[in-house]
Motif scaffolding. Structure first.
Motif, PDB file in Angstrom:
ATOM      1  N   ILE A  61       2.116 -39.600 -61.137  1.00 45.24           N
ATOM      2  CA  ILE A  61       1.821 -38.279 -61.709  1.00 45.24           C
ATOM      3  C   ILE A  61       1.136 -37.394 -60.673  1.00 45.24           C
ATOM      4  CG2 ILE A  61       0.351 -37.088 -63.383  1.00 45.24           C
ATOM      5  CD1 ILE A  61       2.839 -38.161 -64.662  1.00 45.24           C
ATOM      6  N   LEU A  62       0.171 -37.954 -59.973  1.00 43.11           N
ATOM      7  CA  LEU A  62      -0.558 -37.176 -58.968  1.00 43.11           C
ATOM      8  C   LEU A  62       0.326 -36.791 -57.790  1.00 43.11           C
ATOM      9  CD1 LEU A  62      -3.946 -39.095 -58.996  1.00 43.11           C
ATOM     10  CD2 LEU A  62      -3.644 -36.669 -59.474  1.00 43.11           C
ATOM     11  N   LEU A  63       1.280 -37.639 -57.457  1.00 43.30           N
ATOM     12  CA  LEU A  63       2.115 -37.398 -56.287  1.00 43.30           C
ATOM     13  C   LEU A  63       3.216 -36.386 -56.558  1.00 43.30           C
ATOM     14  CD1 LEU A  63       2.846 -38.145 -53.365  1.00 43.30           C
ATOM     15  CD2 LEU A  63       4.215 -40.039 -54.270  1.00 43.30           C
ATOM     16  N   VAL A  64       3.877 -36.501 -57.707  1.00 44.70           N
ATOM     17  CA  VAL A  64       5.101 -35.717 -57.910  1.00 44.70           C
ATOM     18  C   VAL A  64       4.919 -34.465 -58.746  1.00 44.70           C
ATOM     19  CG1 VAL A  64       6.510 -37.779 -57.672  1.00 44.70           C
ATOM     20  CG2 VAL A  64       5.880 -37.015 -59.948  1.00 44.70           C
ATOM     21  N   ILE A  65       3.943 -34.434 -59.659  1.00 45.73           N
ATOM     22  CA  ILE A  65       3.807 -33.261 -60.522  1.00 45.73           C
ATOM     23  C   ILE A  65       3.540 -31.982 -59.715  1.00 45.73           C
ATOM     24  CG2 ILE A  65       2.433 -32.189 -62.345  1.00 45.73           C
ATOM     25  CD1 ILE A  65       4.447 -34.312 -63.287  1.00 45.73           C
ATOM     26  N   PRO A  66       2.725 -32.016 -58.629  1.00 44.16           N
ATOM     27  CA  PRO A  66       2.566 -30.788 -57.835  1.00 44.16           C
ATOM     28  C   PRO A  66       3.870 -30.277 -57.241  1.00 44.16           C
ATOM     29  CG  PRO A  66       0.798 -32.331 -57.340  1.00 44.16           C
ATOM     30  CD  PRO A  66       1.775 -33.067 -58.202  1.00 44.16           C
ATOM     31  N   PHE A  67       4.883 -31.136 -57.091  1.00 43.25           N
ATOM     32  CA  PHE A  67       6.188 -30.699 -56.605  1.00 43.25           C
ATOM     33  C   PHE A  67       7.090 -30.268 -57.759  1.00 43.25           C
ATOM     34  CE2 PHE A  67       4.606 -33.484 -53.314  1.00 43.25           C
ATOM     35  CZ  PHE A  67       4.901 -32.782 -52.150  1.00 43.25           C
ATOM     36  N   PHE A  68       7.082 -31.027 -58.840  1.00 48.12           N
ATOM     37  CA  PHE A  68       8.010 -30.779 -59.935  1.00 48.12           C
ATOM     38  C   PHE A  68       7.611 -29.570 -60.775  1.00 48.12           C
ATOM     39  CE2 PHE A  68       9.895 -35.335 -60.477  1.00 48.12           C
ATOM     40  CZ  PHE A  68      10.332 -35.277 -59.166  1.00 48.12           C
ATOM     41  N   TRP A  69       6.310 -29.377 -60.972  1.00 43.61           N
ATOM     42  CA  TRP A  69       5.877 -28.307 -61.857  1.00 43.61           C
ATOM     43  C   TRP A  69       6.296 -26.922 -61.345  1.00 43.61           C
ATOM     44  CZ3 TRP A  69       5.290 -26.840 -66.396  1.00 43.61           C
ATOM     45  CH2 TRP A  69       4.538 -25.709 -66.733  1.00 43.61           C
ATOM     46  N   PRO A  70       6.104 -26.580 -60.053  1.00 49.44           N
ATOM     47  CA  PRO A  70       6.586 -25.269 -59.584  1.00 49.44           C
ATOM     48  C   PRO A  70       8.091 -25.083 -59.758  1.00 49.44           C
ATOM     49  CG  PRO A  70       5.090 -26.235 -57.984  1.00 49.44           C
ATOM     50  CD  PRO A  70       5.391 -27.305 -58.993  1.00 49.44           C
ATOM     51  N   VAL A  71       8.847 -26.168 -59.637  1.00 46.61           N
ATOM     52  CA  VAL A  71      10.292 -26.084 -59.844  1.00 46.61           C
ATOM     53  C   VAL A  71      10.601 -25.646 -61.271  1.00 46.61           C
ATOM     54  CG1 VAL A  71      12.431 -27.423 -59.965  1.00 46.61           C
ATOM     55  CG2 VAL A  71      10.851 -27.778 -58.057  1.00 46.61           C
ATOM     56  N   LEU A  72       9.948 -26.284 -62.239  1.00 46.08           N
ATOM     57  CA  LEU A  72      10.207 -25.954 -63.643  1.00 46.08           C
ATOM     58  C   LEU A  72       9.762 -24.535 -63.976  1.00 46.08           C
ATOM     59  CD1 LEU A  72       9.263 -29.281 -65.432  1.00 46.08           C
ATOM     60  CD2 LEU A  72      11.528 -28.305 -65.163  1.00 46.08           C
ATOM     61  N   VAL A  73       8.632 -24.109 -63.421  1.00 41.85           N
ATOM     62  CA  VAL A  73       8.159 -22.744 -63.658  1.00 41.85           C
ATOM     63  C   VAL A  73       9.170 -21.741 -63.125  1.00 41.85           C
ATOM     64  CG1 VAL A  73       6.389 -21.048 -63.062  1.00 41.85           C
ATOM     65  CG2 VAL A  73       5.717 -23.356 -63.708  1.00 41.85           C
ATOM     66  N   GLU A  74       9.681 -22.006 -61.924  1.00 44.84           N
ATOM     67  CA  GLU A  74      10.657 -21.101 -61.321  1.00 44.84           C
ATOM     68  C   GLU A  74      11.958 -21.083 -62.121  1.00 44.84           C
ATOM     69  OE1 GLU A  74      11.846 -18.253 -58.640  1.00 44.84           O
ATOM     70  OE2 GLU A  74       9.883 -19.214 -58.782  1.00 44.84           O
ATOM     71  N   VAL A  75      12.423 -22.245 -62.517  1.00 42.48           N
ATOM     72  CA  VAL A  75      13.663 -22.338 -63.298  1.00 42.48           C
ATOM     73  C   VAL A  75      13.495 -21.668 -64.655  1.00 42.48           C
ATOM     74  CG1 VAL A  75      15.210 -23.958 -64.480  1.00 42.48           C
ATOM     75  CG2 VAL A  75      14.506 -24.403 -62.136  1.00 42.48           C
ATOM     76  N   ASN A  76      12.278 -21.749 -65.197  1.00 39.82           N
ATOM     77  CA  ASN A  76      12.002 -21.163 -66.512  1.00 39.82           C
ATOM     78  C   ASN A  76      11.861 -19.650 -66.449  1.00 39.82           C
ATOM     79  OD1 ASN A  76      11.592 -21.697 -69.322  1.00 39.82           O
ATOM     80  ND2 ASN A  76       9.417 -21.215 -69.051  1.00 39.82           N
TER      81      ASN A  76
END
Length: 452
Positions: free
Chosen positions: A344-359
């Motif tokens: 969670i600590l490793l990947v969420i900082p990468f995945f969350w901006p992706v979802l925000v941008e896609v959203n």
């Protein structure tokens, strides 16, 4: 491709290599983050960050709930709550075909509500339930598979340490995340019990019926569950009702578990000392990983890796739902290789901006494009989905950590049998993920009802 971006991608490669050679993930992230910032901005910037970064990370009030929930789980283990839960669940369900395995699932859910850790739930309930399952001649595959799968309930049913960390990373409300986790957690319990029912219907010899106890035994066993209900009601119910925030609620939980343990004679000075030492060690590990994750996040942000990834995914032409499914699949794969907190600590900082941008960006409204959710709702929905697929990683071959924990206790059952036994539960989890992806309101309903 710019030079900082190349350095960031090279840093990711080095990080994967260090994890592959079994360097502790906290040290790997600190090393890569520190060297990366030094290469990008010079040693003076890196040394300046070290002066304040650790204090800035560890002084966040929301994180004070972590050691309290860890301590509550440690005390609960030593206070004998797991035995009481299993005994009560077995009194209610044990007479059914496969009922003792169903009781183990119910007890795992109950213990997860005062523990918050999947591995601790699996190991504790394994010690309690494995002898009973062996006594009733359950097949090794069903017995070990049930307990390995039941352990994953500890990570989602509130309180959950990993859920707290996720909320801190994406700046979500911890209470709201606890609300959102409850219904999906209960769905998991129902699905797992249904899985056992179908399993023993197809293979009746795998889960024989237990014996129904007399009325006195039934009442005595049922009374044993009252302390857990009281603790859960006062801790989680108090949070949901707005009586107090998570940190005071955790303190209430610690006090109640300790009082119960002393009253029962299961907890003494040595037990408290052991619980405190366990809490210190676990909390120190969590905080060190948090520091490493922050250092890595600073390096990657300066290198532009999350921004470039988000921009690339947003302009890839893929549908938002396809991108979400790809991210969830990546979490399942990564969950086979590392523990849930580190992932969670490793990947969420990468995945969350992706979802925000896609959203549609940070200030997305509920009626705009993307997933059709506001950014706040997206935080909640994705957080629960992420934790569920992290659970999947804990029981996925070849490195399902819960499977290794249970296999180490069931010496007479080959690990291959445990993996066979856990696969029906894996399928049930896939159904749950599909349900929550298709109907986000299952996750969002309770926070909207209780949050007004």
């Amino acid at each position: 491709m710019t030079q900082p971006l190349l350095i960031g991608l090279a840093g990711l490669g080095v990080l994967v290599f260090l994890i592959a050679i079994r360097m502790p993930i906290a040290y790997a992230m600190i090393l890569v983050g520190g060297v990366g910032v030094t290469l990008l901005n010079g040693p003076a910037i890196f040394m300046s960050q070290l002066k304040t970064l650790a204090y800035g990370q560890f002084s966040v009030y929301d994180l004070s709930v972590v050691p309290m929930f860890v301590l509550m789980g440690a005390l609960a283990t030593r206070a004998g709550l797991s035995q009481d839960l299993f005994r009560a669940a077995n009194a209610w369900l044990g007479w059914l075909r496969g009922g003792t395995a169903m009781a183990a699932i119910a007890a795992c859910a109950g213990f997860g509500s005062v523990c918050g850790s999947s591995l601790a739930t699996a190991s504790t309930m394994g010690r309690v339930a494995l002898p009973e399952l062996a006594r009733y001649r359950y097949s090794g595959a069903l017995a070990t598979g049930t307990l390995a799968a039941g352990g994953v309930l500890g990570i989602l049913i509130p309180p959950s340490v990993v859920l707290v960390i996720y909320a801190v990373i994406v700046e979500a409300n911890i209470v709201t995340m606890f609300m959102a986790a409850l219904v999906p957690g209960l769905i998991a319990v129902v699905f797992f019990i249904m899985t056992i029912a179908i399993y023993v219907l197809l293979r009746p010899d795998a889960g024989p019926r237990g014996s129904a106890g007399d009325r006195a035994e039934f009442l005595a066993a049922t009374k044993g569950i009252v302390p857990v209900l009281v603790i859960f009601g006062l801790v989680i119910g108090g949070i949901y009702a707005g009586l107090y925030n998570p940190t005071p609620a955790a303190a209430v939980g610690v006090f109640l578990v300790a009082v119960f343990g002393f009253f029962r004679g299961k907890l003494d000075r040595a037990g408290v000392t052991g619980s405190l030492l366990e809490t210190a060690g676990t909390t120190g590990m969590i905080y060190l990983i948090l520091l490493g994750a922050e250092m890595l996040k600073i390096f990657m942000s300066r290198a532009g890796v999350p921004q470039a990834t988000a921009e690339w995914m947003a302009h890839s032409g893929l549908a938002p739902m396809t991108i979400l499914l790809l991210l969830l699949l990546a979490l399942v794969v990564l969950g086979c290789l590392m523990d849930s907190l580190s992932m969670i600590l490793l990947v969420i900082p990468f995945f969350w901006p992706v979802l925000v941008e896609v959203n549609g960006g940070l200030y997305q409204t509920a009626d705009a494009a993307g997933f059709g959710l506001s950014t706040e709702d997206l935080k909640i929905w994705f957080g629960i989905l992420a934790l569920i697929v992290v659970e999947l990683g804990l029981i996925t071959p070849p490195v399902g950590m819960n499977v290794f924990v249970i296999s180490s206790m069931a010496k007479d059952t080959p690990m291959s049998e445990t993996f066979k036994g856990v696969m029906p539960f894996f399928a049930a989890e896939l159904v749950r993920v599909a349900l929550l992806v298709a109907f986000p309101m299952i996750t969002l309903w309770l926070p909207k009802v209780l949050g007004g």
